[in-house]
Design an enzyme around this catalytic site. Structure first.
Site, short mmCIF file in Angstrom:
data_model
loop_
_atom_site.label_atom_id
_atom_site.label_comp_id
_atom_site.label_asym_id
_atom_site.label_seq_id
_atom_site.Cartn_x
_atom_site.Cartn_y
_atom_site.Cartn_z
N ARG A 175 0.86 -1.18 0.00
CA ARG A 175 0.00 0.00 0.00
C ARG A 175 0.89 1.24 0.00
O ARG A 175 2.05 1.18 0.39
CB ARG A 175 -0.93 -0.01 1.22
CG ARG A 175 -0.24 -0.38 2.53
CD ARG A 175 -1.25 -0.64 3.62
NE ARG A 175 -1.81 0.60 4.13
CZ ARG A 175 -1.23 1.37 5.06
NH1 ARG A 175 -0.07 1.04 5.57
NH2 ARG A 175 -1.81 2.46 5.47
N ARG A 179 -2.70 10.58 2.95
CA ARG A 179 -3.56 11.14 3.99
C ARG A 179 -4.34 12.32 3.43
O ARG A 179 -3.73 13.24 2.88
CB ARG A 179 -2.72 11.64 5.16
CG ARG A 179 -2.09 10.52 5.91
CD ARG A 179 -1.54 11.04 7.23
NE ARG A 179 -0.65 10.05 7.79
CZ ARG A 179 0.44 10.32 8.46
NH1 ARG A 179 0.78 11.59 8.67
NH2 ARG A 179 1.19 9.36 8.93
N ARG A 258 19.99 -5.42 1.88
CA ARG A 258 20.47 -4.12 1.41
C ARG A 258 21.23 -3.48 2.57
O ARG A 258 20.94 -3.73 3.74
CB ARG A 258 19.31 -3.22 1.01
CG ARG A 258 18.75 -3.57 -0.35
CD ARG A 258 17.76 -2.51 -0.84
NE ARG A 258 16.62 -2.36 0.01
CZ ARG A 258 16.26 -1.23 0.61
NH1 ARG A 258 16.98 -0.14 0.48
NH2 ARG A 258 15.17 -1.19 1.36
N ARG A 289 18.70 10.49 1.27
CA ARG A 289 18.23 11.50 2.24
C ARG A 289 19.39 12.07 3.03
O ARG A 289 20.49 11.50 3.04
CB ARG A 289 17.17 10.93 3.17
CG ARG A 289 17.52 9.59 3.77
CD ARG A 289 16.34 9.01 4.54
NE ARG A 289 16.70 7.73 5.13
CZ ARG A 289 15.97 7.06 6.00
NH1 ARG A 289 14.81 7.54 6.40
NH2 ARG A 289 16.38 5.91 6.49
N GLU A 313 22.78 9.68 3.19
CA GLU A 313 22.55 8.23 3.20
C GLU A 313 22.47 7.69 1.77
O GLU A 313 21.72 8.22 0.97
CB GLU A 313 21.24 7.97 3.95
CG GLU A 313 20.97 6.54 4.25
CD GLU A 313 19.72 6.38 5.12
OE1 GLU A 313 19.69 6.90 6.25
OE2 GLU A 313 18.77 5.74 4.63
N TYR A 361 12.73 -7.30 8.88
CA TYR A 361 12.88 -5.95 9.39
C TYR A 361 12.02 -5.81 10.65
O TYR A 361 10.83 -6.13 10.63
CB TYR A 361 12.45 -4.88 8.35
CG TYR A 361 12.60 -3.52 8.97
CD1 TYR A 361 13.84 -2.90 8.98
CD2 TYR A 361 11.54 -2.91 9.62
CE1 TYR A 361 14.02 -1.68 9.63
CE2 TYR A 361 11.71 -1.68 10.26
CZ TYR A 361 12.95 -1.08 10.25
OH TYR A 361 13.12 0.12 10.90
N ASP A 363 11.12 -2.98 13.73
CA ASP A 363 11.34 -1.72 14.44
C ASP A 363 11.77 -2.05 15.87
O ASP A 363 11.56 -3.17 16.35
CB ASP A 363 10.05 -0.89 14.45
CG ASP A 363 9.97 0.05 13.24
OD1 ASP A 363 11.02 0.50 12.76
OD2 ASP A 363 8.84 0.33 12.79
P1 FDA Z 1 20.68 -5.57 16.22
O1 FDA Z 1 21.23 -5.67 14.85
O2 FDA Z 1 20.46 -4.22 16.78
O3 FDA Z 1 21.63 -6.37 17.22
C1 FDA Z 1 22.25 -7.58 16.87
C2 FDA Z 1 23.63 -7.59 17.48
O4 FDA Z 1 24.23 -8.86 17.31
C3 FDA Z 1 24.58 -6.57 16.82
O5 FDA Z 1 25.09 -5.71 17.79
C4 FDA Z 1 25.65 -7.45 16.18
O6 FDA Z 1 26.91 -6.83 16.20
C5 FDA Z 1 25.62 -8.67 17.09
N1 FDA Z 1 26.15 -9.88 16.44
C6 FDA Z 1 25.86 -10.34 15.21
N2 FDA Z 1 26.59 -11.45 14.95
C7 FDA Z 1 27.36 -11.68 16.04
C8 FDA Z 1 28.33 -12.67 16.35
N3 FDA Z 1 28.67 -13.63 15.49
N4 FDA Z 1 28.93 -12.60 17.56
C9 FDA Z 1 28.62 -11.62 18.46
N5 FDA Z 1 27.70 -10.65 18.20
C10 FDA Z 1 27.09 -10.69 17.00
N6 FDA Z 1 13.64 1.03 14.39
C11 FDA Z 1 12.75 1.93 14.91
O7 FDA Z 1 11.94 1.57 15.75
N7 FDA Z 1 12.80 3.24 14.51
C12 FDA Z 1 13.69 3.69 13.59
O8 FDA Z 1 13.70 4.88 13.25
C13 FDA Z 1 14.62 2.75 13.04
N8 FDA Z 1 15.54 3.15 12.14
C14 FDA Z 1 16.35 2.24 11.54
C15 FDA Z 1 17.22 2.65 10.54
C16 FDA Z 1 18.01 1.71 9.90
C17 FDA Z 1 18.95 2.16 8.83
C18 FDA Z 1 17.91 0.35 10.24
C19 FDA Z 1 18.71 -0.69 9.51
C20 FDA Z 1 17.08 -0.06 11.26
C21 FDA Z 1 16.28 0.88 11.92
N9 FDA Z 1 15.43 0.50 12.94
C22 FDA Z 1 14.56 1.42 13.47
C23 FDA Z 1 15.39 -0.91 13.41
C24 FDA Z 1 16.30 -1.19 14.61
O9 FDA Z 1 17.64 -0.97 14.25
C25 FDA Z 1 16.06 -2.64 15.05
O10 FDA Z 1 14.76 -2.74 15.58
C26 FDA Z 1 17.00 -3.15 16.12
O11 FDA Z 1 18.32 -3.03 15.68
C27 FDA Z 1 16.70 -4.61 16.39
O12 FDA Z 1 17.53 -5.10 17.41
P2 FDA Z 1 18.16 -6.54 17.30
O13 FDA Z 1 18.68 -6.86 18.66
O14 FDA Z 1 17.20 -7.47 16.67
O15 FDA Z 1 19.35 -6.41 16.23
#
Ligand code: FDA
Length: 387
Positions: A175, A179, A258, A289, A313, A361, A363
């Site tokens: 979608r 608004r 990506r 952006r 970015e 993905y 949040d």
């Molecule tokens: P996350 O990736 O944060 O943590 C995983 C960790 O595991 C990392 O620190 C990594 O280094 C570690 N790891 C991986 N492999 C490993 C290994 N082999 N050994 C040891 N450690 C290891 N959300 C939102 O609510 N509002 C927003 O505005 C945004 N904006 C946004 C922008 C962009 C560009 C992205 C990509 C994402 C967002 N997000 C967001 C989403 C947000 O980043 C996401 O919800 C959290 O990172 C999720 O947390 P996790 O713990 O799942 O993963």
């Protein structure tokens, strides 16, 4: 430390489980983190020259309508009353996003009310519709018509995906919200704001418990460190939040992501663009952006008045060496994910979680909400506590 539970990754998913396990069950939790800092992609730090807080892995805006997540996160931080708004530069003119009555009237040089604007968009959508949309372009035109699509979606999407929208599958978008009011709040959630003293302070408070030991710069797949995969799987319950394909040594193929490249710059002006985020809708501007971090915290009167930090970015497909940011999620990826989920069933004492561990993905509020449920339904029962 003699750990009861190993958490791989110190993002919101891993830290939420670690915090609950230590505080709720009194467990000793070992967290290992590959990076030099805690917090996963939500990590932020103050830029050295200006002291302005910069979100190192892209702008992070907290928002949720989930009351239990909101109650939970407020145990660790207070939130500002920041409300996110985004604008788009198209052909050198600035429009409010998401597409709303203001955008439509500015674009068509009109003064439509909601009903007339809705009728116009419906008419344009019907004019451009081709029946069964075969690609993203056809789908988008069938939703909002050609003129708005070409201005605000086509080139931006092409830059995000490095692919022309006619070569992208229609299901990339389900979608395109329009608004029919002048409300340009980006999020619709009941709660929204930024952590008063920054993301890292919040994340560190979650881990602030003598029962939680966070060891940085430690990779689960590095056999030379004591908490490595071979030494721990089967002998201690593990919460794994790294990439699921990496865990199984890519045996079913790599999952596509990506990534983003960030170009940070300190400018010798107090205010560069007057707002936090400006999208660039035209293809001839290579970045998607620009973020200007001072605008996330207008309440911080200690920020310098003569300097600002911006971040351009750029979006592209990730290689194995890049940070994985957004799942590409092709049909092939989905097939591979199913194969990995099958393999996961053989790992009885490992819980795969978070955005990397589930290839989706999430949040922040979703990652935290998923971790709270996983703790309640899976982790606590492993230790004999009620589900
Ligand atoms: P996350 O990736 O944060 O943590 C995983 C960790 O595991 C990392 O620190 C990594 O280094 C570690 N790891 C991986 N492999 C490993 C290994 N082999 N050994 C040891 N450690 C290891 N959300 C939102 O609510 N509002 C927003 O505005 C945004 N904006 C946004 C922008 C962009 C560009 C992205 C990509 C994402 C967002 N997000 C967001 C989403 C947000 O980043 C996401 O919800 C959290 O990172 C999720 O947390 P996790 O713990 O799942 O993963």
């Amino acid at each position: 430390m003699n750990a009861d539970l190993l958490v791989v990754g110190s993002g919101f998913f891993g830290l939420t489980i670690a915090e609950r396990a230590a505080n709720e069950l009194g467990l000793n939790v070992q967290v290992i983190e590959r990076r030099h800092h805690i917090g996963g992609n939500a990590y932020s730090e103050n830029e050295a020259e200006t002291g302005i807080e910069v979100h190192r892995y892209g702008a992070h805006l907290f928002h949720t309508s989930n009351e239990s997540v909101w109650e939970y996160v407020n145990r660790f931080t207070r939130f500002t009353d920041y409300v996110h708004r985004v604008y788009a530069d198209y052909n050198g003119e600035v429009y409010p996003l998401p597409i709303n009555l203001g955008t439509i009237n500015q674009f068509f040089r009109a003064a439509h009310g909601p009903a007339a604007a809705r009728a116009l968009v419906q008419e344009l959508a019907a004019e451009g519709a081709t029946g069964d949309p075969q690609n993203l372009e056809e789908k988008a035109i069938s939703l909002i018509g050609r003129p708005l699509y070409e201005a605000f979606i086509r080139d931006y999407t092409a830059k995000q995906w490095q692919t022309d929208p006619t070569d992208l599958p229609a299901e990339v978008i389900s979608r395109l919200p329009v608004r029919y009011t002048y409300d340009n709040r980006y999020f619709n959630d009941a709660h929204e704001g930024l952590p008063v003293d920054g993301y890292t302070a919040w994340l560190e408070r979650m881990a602030d418990n003598p029962r939680i030991d966070v060891t940085l710069e430690t990779d689960f797949f590095d056999a030379s460190q004591p908490w490595n995969k071979a030494a721990t799987v089967g002998s201690i319950p593990i919460i794994y939040t790294g990439p699921i394909d990496r865990y199984f040594d890519y045996s079913e193929g790599e999952l596509a992501w990506r990534t983003l490249d960030f170009e940070e710059e300190v400018l010798q002006v107090g205010d560069f663009q007057g707002t936090s985020v400006m999208n660039y809708a035209n293809r001839d501007v290579p970045y998607t952006r620009i973020h200007e971090f001072r605008h996330f915290h207008p309440e911080r009167d200690w920020y310098p008045k003569d300097k600002t930090v911006i971040m351009r970015e750029f979006s592209r497909f990730a290689t194995r060496a890049d940070e994985p940011y957004y799942p590409v999620n092709t049909a092939q990826d989905r097939e591979r994910l199913l194969a990995y989920r099958e393999l996961q069933k053989g790992e009885a004492k490992v819980l795969f979680g978070g955005r990397l561990g589930t290839y989706q993905y999430l949040d922040m509020h979703m990652a935290i909400g998923a971790a709270l449920s996983a703790f309640q339904n899976k982790v606590a029962p492993m230790f004999g506590a009620g589900a």
